[in-house]
Write a protein that holds these residues in place. Structure first.
Motif, PDB file in Angstrom:
ATOM      1  N   ARG A 127      56.060  48.300  74.906  1.00 11.75           N
ATOM      2  CA  ARG A 127      57.033  48.941  74.025  1.00 11.75           C
ATOM      3  C   ARG A 127      58.429  48.986  74.638  1.00 11.75           C
ATOM      4  O   ARG A 127      59.407  48.628  73.996  1.00 11.75           O
TER       5      ARG A 127
ATOM      6  N   LYS B 113      59.907  45.429  74.442  1.00  2.00           N
ATOM      7  CA  LYS B 113      60.531  45.668  73.139  1.00  2.00           C
ATOM      8  C   LYS B 113      59.683  45.153  71.993  1.00  2.00           C
ATOM      9  O   LYS B 113      60.182  44.581  71.025  1.00  2.00           O
ATOM     10  N   GLU B 114      58.359  45.328  72.121  1.00  2.00           N
ATOM     11  CA  GLU B 114      57.482  45.037  70.999  1.00  2.00           C
ATOM     12  C   GLU B 114      57.508  46.245  70.069  1.00  2.00           C
ATOM     13  O   GLU B 114      58.021  47.304  70.434  1.00  2.00           O
ATOM     14  N   SER B 115      56.914  46.098  68.873  1.00  3.47           N
ATOM     15  CA  SER B 115      56.938  47.217  67.923  1.00  3.47           C
ATOM     16  C   SER B 115      55.970  48.315  68.376  1.00  3.47           C
ATOM     17  O   SER B 115      55.072  48.085  69.184  1.00  3.47           O
ATOM     18  N   TRP B 116      56.181  49.539  67.869  1.00  2.00           N
ATOM     19  CA  TRP B 116      55.298  50.664  68.190  1.00  2.00           C
ATOM     20  C   TRP B 116      53.863  50.308  67.866  1.00  2.00           C
ATOM     21  O   TRP B 116      52.954  50.577  68.651  1.00  2.00           O
ATOM     22  N   ARG B 117      53.697  49.729  66.694  1.00  2.00           N
ATOM     23  CA  ARG B 117      52.377  49.415  66.212  1.00  2.00           C
ATOM     24  C   ARG B 117      51.661  48.461  67.162  1.00  2.00           C
ATOM     25  O   ARG B 117      50.581  48.746  67.665  1.00  2.00           O
TER      26      ARG B 117
ATOM     27  N   ASP C 236      62.049  44.413  68.448  1.00  2.00           N
ATOM     28  CA  ASP C 236      60.814  44.878  67.827  1.00  2.00           C
ATOM     29  C   ASP C 236      60.841  44.746  66.307  1.00  2.00           C
ATOM     30  O   ASP C 236      59.814  44.829  65.674  1.00  2.00           O
TER      31      ASP C 236
ATOM     32  N   LYS D 280      48.294  44.033  57.307  1.00  2.00           N
ATOM     33  CA  LYS D 280      49.375  44.973  57.047  1.00  2.00           C
ATOM     34  C   LYS D 280      49.348  46.098  58.083  1.00  2.00           C
ATOM     35  O   LYS D 280      50.384  46.547  58.570  1.00  2.00           O
TER      36      LYS D 280
ATOM     37  N   LEU E  38      50.612  44.422  61.538  1.00  2.00           N
ATOM     38  CA  LEU E  38      51.975  43.920  61.638  1.00  2.00           C
ATOM     39  C   LEU E  38      52.955  44.659  60.745  1.00  2.00           C
ATOM     40  O   LEU E  38      54.157  44.563  60.933  1.00  2.00           O
ATOM     41  N   GLY E  39      52.441  45.388  59.756  1.00  2.00           N
ATOM     42  CA  GLY E  39      53.338  46.048  58.820  1.00  2.00           C
ATOM     43  C   GLY E  39      53.943  45.023  57.895  1.00  2.00           C
ATOM     44  O   GLY E  39      53.690  43.833  58.011  1.00  2.00           O
TER      45      GLY E  39
ATOM     46  N   ARG F 202      60.047  46.729  54.427  1.00  2.00           N
ATOM     47  CA  ARG F 202      61.105  47.427  55.158  1.00  2.00           C
ATOM     48  C   ARG F 202      62.489  46.901  54.784  1.00  2.00           C
ATOM     49  O   ARG F 202      63.456  47.646  54.750  1.00  2.00           O
TER      50      ARG F 202
END
Lengths: 168, 131, 502
Positions: A131, A135-139, B76, B106, B109-110, B115
């Motif tokens: 993270r 800098k990867e996404s939270w998810r 990100d 979903k 990765l969302g 968004r």
């Protein structure tokens, strides 16, 4: 940032690599590093005398370290004196702080792994690296950290049966 | 003013590109294509190579629309790059492609499209892939 | 030569377990060569803990596989992405990428695979005949010869390495110093242990290698230095044509010889030989302007040479016990941990190990040739995995691996300390290679030196009067004096030039 011009010849390519090199720190940083080694060498020499140098016929425990200490002092002194010829040291940049954070997570791992096992510090390390350092996404960071620890548990604890301390 | 197209080399991306082209020709504006690789990647499948980009640019040329490529890397969230470029070129419209995502996909990765629709403060045109 | 033990070696290699580890080694080596960030020395270091639970011969077979597999892996990214995965593939970029742009990526990678195979095989055959000869010669070596030889090895690596010579010497000095930590084998005195029980037995090699090479590189990569991403390259699965093979056959032949010869020299190795082979091909070509524009010889020569050199750099290790470069130094460390001391006695005392390792390279090279082309698609896919995701995995493997060597939390701490040192060294322009090399040779050098002094009754002139050590001392003097002389000459030439201009 538009499409970059493609380097065609080896010379252009070498130039491009040169341009992408990290910023140089200049001779002062080489001199500083060398000065630290001079001090280290001097300390080693003092400690070697305390160990007992012996004689050339009957070398003592300190003779060899004394030679190394002397070598370090001499070679680093030359390095200090000629430091202006060196430009291969790199400047510390703002992202150098990330290295300190990364190192911190490793030291934390080493400090607590003996008492609470590798799972929690491992997950913390993986999460911070994904993270904040990557800098990867939270998810992705959350899922990745958990998945890595599970995979390591399966491999190192269940499959290979290594004695790594574990909580579960 | 410019039409911004968020592009990936898939059928959905091509649909978005074509829709963006139509819209730009109608408005008499030019197109900025955002094709953003993930920072830290060596090879990114979402990135288009020179030849491919050239072909798309030529297609636009024939309709009197010039294309500018933007390949800013994203961290990100690719949405940040879309927003930044949209502000940068003062986009009149953002064109994106929509595709079906499985519930698991979903969760992992969302939805970038969702968004962009919610968070980018420009008019957004969402295009589906040709059936 | 004792042929029965050579054949015995093949039976060692063909054991299913050894074949499997050879396969794993080559595969992992190629993978790591493809992925940017970790060099072969770092990979071998990180995987050291795995090798502790298997037979020595199996361990070295795998580590050797990683070493030459990585040479080829680096080629793939050089050709397809213009990113040299390994330093030894830098020159391949020039013509390899030019060929790929013309749609001849398959030819470039194919000729690199063929060249690697030929270069490697030529080198093994030469090694088979040459190594026993060197080992027999070295059997007469006493402590004085070993002292001078170890010193020569360290100096050569320091002087031919990529960075500054002086900085490499300072790093080597630090390595020697670290090797003295612990109880002195002669007097029993504790040196530099700071009353720590954990340091009484000295610093283990594994945390040093893992920290300096592995964690050091990962930490260094944390500073955002990733280049631009590239679109997935188009792979044309076309093998080189007959004409192309014919055109590059000369380059492959010459590359094999250059690679073999430079690989034996300590400090020579794969990087130097690939550059030398490329420069030589360009020089003797009737159309040097073709180089850099997609000349197939420009791919064939360096790729042949780096694989030949990777193989022949095992000669000084297996016959003299002197590692020729950083990766071989880590393999040396692996052997020491296994309780095997490489040296001239190896071939007679452990013929199964010696010939097992040597002959495994035939198998490894065949595997390399078979796997390289079909697997390229997969490797390109793997390149999509981001470094930011690989880094924490590598860190955790390193930390857990460091623990398992001696079941000691202290070793995890040591790895962190040496990781920090490795990062700082890179930042200040010091190569970690000479340090690790000097560390593995440190205790050998010290005991040989002290034994010699006792032998000579304190008279250091003994080093010069013994014939073999005398010759080695002469070589030592040349290594030290040559760069200084060369610098003096160029300075004088420049001055002469300047005077002419005035």
């Amino acid at each position: 940032m538009s499409a970059s011009h493609e380097a065609r010849t080896p010379e252009e390519l070498a130039e491009q690599w040169e341009a992408e090199k990290p910023p140089a720190a200049g001779p002062l940083s080489t001199a500083a590093a060398a000065a630290v080694v001079v001090l280290l060498g001097a300390a080693v020499m003092v400690a070697s005398f305390r160990l007992g140098v012996g004689s050339v016929q009957q070398p003592g425990a300190g003779l060899w370290p004394l030679m190394i200490g002397a070598f370090l002092v001499v070679s680093s002194t030359v390095l200090v004196l000629t430091a202006r010829r060196f430009d291969d040291a790199e400047r510390f940049v703002s992202s150098s702080w990330l290295v300190l954070v990364g190192l911190g997570t490793m030291v934390l791992f080493a400090l607590v792994v003996g008492t609470i096992g590798f799972e929690i510090p491992g997950a913390v390390l993986a999460f911070v690296w994904l993270r904040f350092l990557g800098k990867e996404s939270w998810r992705l960071s959350t899922i990745g950290a958990v998945a890595m620890v599970v995979a390591f548990y399966l491999i190192f604890v269940l499959a290979l049966q290594t004695p790594i301390p574990h909580l579960f | 003013m410019t039409v911004l197209v968020s592009y990936v080399p898939t059928p959905v991306g091509d649909a978005a590109f074509d829709a963006g082209l139509d819209e730009a020709a109608r408005r008499g504006e030019n197109v900025v294509v955002v094709n953003s690789p993930h920072g830290g990647a060596t090879v990114d499948a979402d990135l288009v190579d020179e030849a491919h980009a050239q072909r798309l640019s030529e297609r636009a040329e024939q309709r009197g629309v010039t294309v500018e490529w933007r390949r800013d890397a994203h961290g990100d969230d690719v949405v940040d790059v879309v927003q930044r470029v949209a502000d940068d070129v003062d986009a009149s419209l953002v064109v994106i492609g929509l595709r079906r995502r499985s519930p698991v996909g979903k969760l992992l990765l969302g939805s970038v499209a969702q968004r962009i629709l919610l968070h980018v403060d420009r008019p957004v045109l969402a295009v589906k892939a040709p059936a | 030569m004792d042929y029965s033990s050579v054949i015995q070696g093949f039976s060692v290699v063909l054991q299913p377990e050894n074949l499997l580890y050879c396969f794993i080694g080559v595969l992992v080596g190629m993978l790591v060569g493809v992925l940017p960030g970790l060099g072969p020395a770092a990979t071998v270091a990180i995987l050291l803990p795995i090798t502790l639970n298997v037979e020595p011969v199996t361990a070295i077979i795998m580590l050797a596989g990683i070493f030459y597999g990585a040479q080829y892996g680096g080629t793939i990214t050089s050709v397809l992405l213009r990113l040299p995965g390994e330093a030894s593939s830098v020159v391949t970029v020039f013509d390899g990428y030019a060929m790929a742009r013309d749609g001849r990526a398959g030819s470039a990678l194919g000729i690199a695979a063929i060249g690697s195979f030929v270069g490697g095989t030529v080198s093994i055959v030469a090694l088979t005949f040459f190594a026993p000869f060197v080992a027999r010669f070295a059997l007469d070596f006493g402590p004085p010869e070993y002292a001078v030889l170890a010193l020569l090895g360290i100096l050569l690596v320091a002087s031919v390495g990529s960075g500054s010579r002086l900085k490499a010497l300072v790093a080597a000095g630090l390595g020697l110093l670290l090797a003295t930590v612990g109880r002195d084998g002669f007097t029993g005195a504790e040196r530099f242990t700071f009353d720590s029980l954990a340091l009484t037995d000295g610093i283990d090699f594994v945390p040093i290698a893992m920290g300096l090479f592995g964690l050091g590189e990962i930490l260094y990569n944390l500073e955002d230095r990733s280049g631009r991403a590239t679109a997935p390259p188009k792979m044309v699965r076309a093998l080189p044509s007959k004409d192309e093979v014919k055109q590059s056959s000369g380059a492959i032949g010459r590359g094999s010889v250059i690679g073999f010869l430079l690989g034996i020299l300590p400090g020579g190795g794969a990087v130097l030989s690939s550059m030398a082979a490329y420069a030589y091909e360009k020089k003797r070509s009737k159309h040097p302007e073709r180089f850099g524009q997609g000349a197939i010889e420009g791919v064939a020569a360096p790729e042949t040479a780096n694989n030949a050199a990777a193989t022949s750099s095992f000669i000084p290790l297996l016959t003299l016990g002197i590692p020729a470069n950083a990766t071989i130094a880590v393999i040396f460390g692996a052997l020491l941990i296994q309780g095997v001391t490489p040296g001239p006695q190896l071939i007679t005392e452990h013929p199964d190990l010696f010939w097992g390792v040597v002959n495994s390279m035939y198998v490894g090279n065949i595997l390399l040739l078979i796997m390289s082309i079909p697997l390229i698609g997969i490797f390109v896919r793997i390149l999509r995995v981001r470094g930011t995701i690989l880094a924490p995995i590598t860190v955790l493997i390193t930390l857990i691996g460091a623990y398992t060597v001696a079941n000691s939390v202290f070793d995890i701490m040591l790895v962190c300390v040496f990781g920090a040192l490795g990062y700082l060294m890179k930042k200040f322009g010091f190569e970690p290679g000479p340090l690790v090399l000097a560390f593995v040779l440190g205790s050998l050098l010290e005991s040989a030196l002290r034994r010699s002094l006792i032998l000579f009754d304190g008279d250091p002139s003994g080093f010069v009067t013994r014939p073999i050590s005398g010759v080695l001392v002469l070589a030592l003097v040349i290594v030290v004096a040559a760069p200084a002389l060369r610098a003096l000459m160029t300075r004088r030439q420049n001055r002469a030039k300047n005077e002419e201009l005035v």
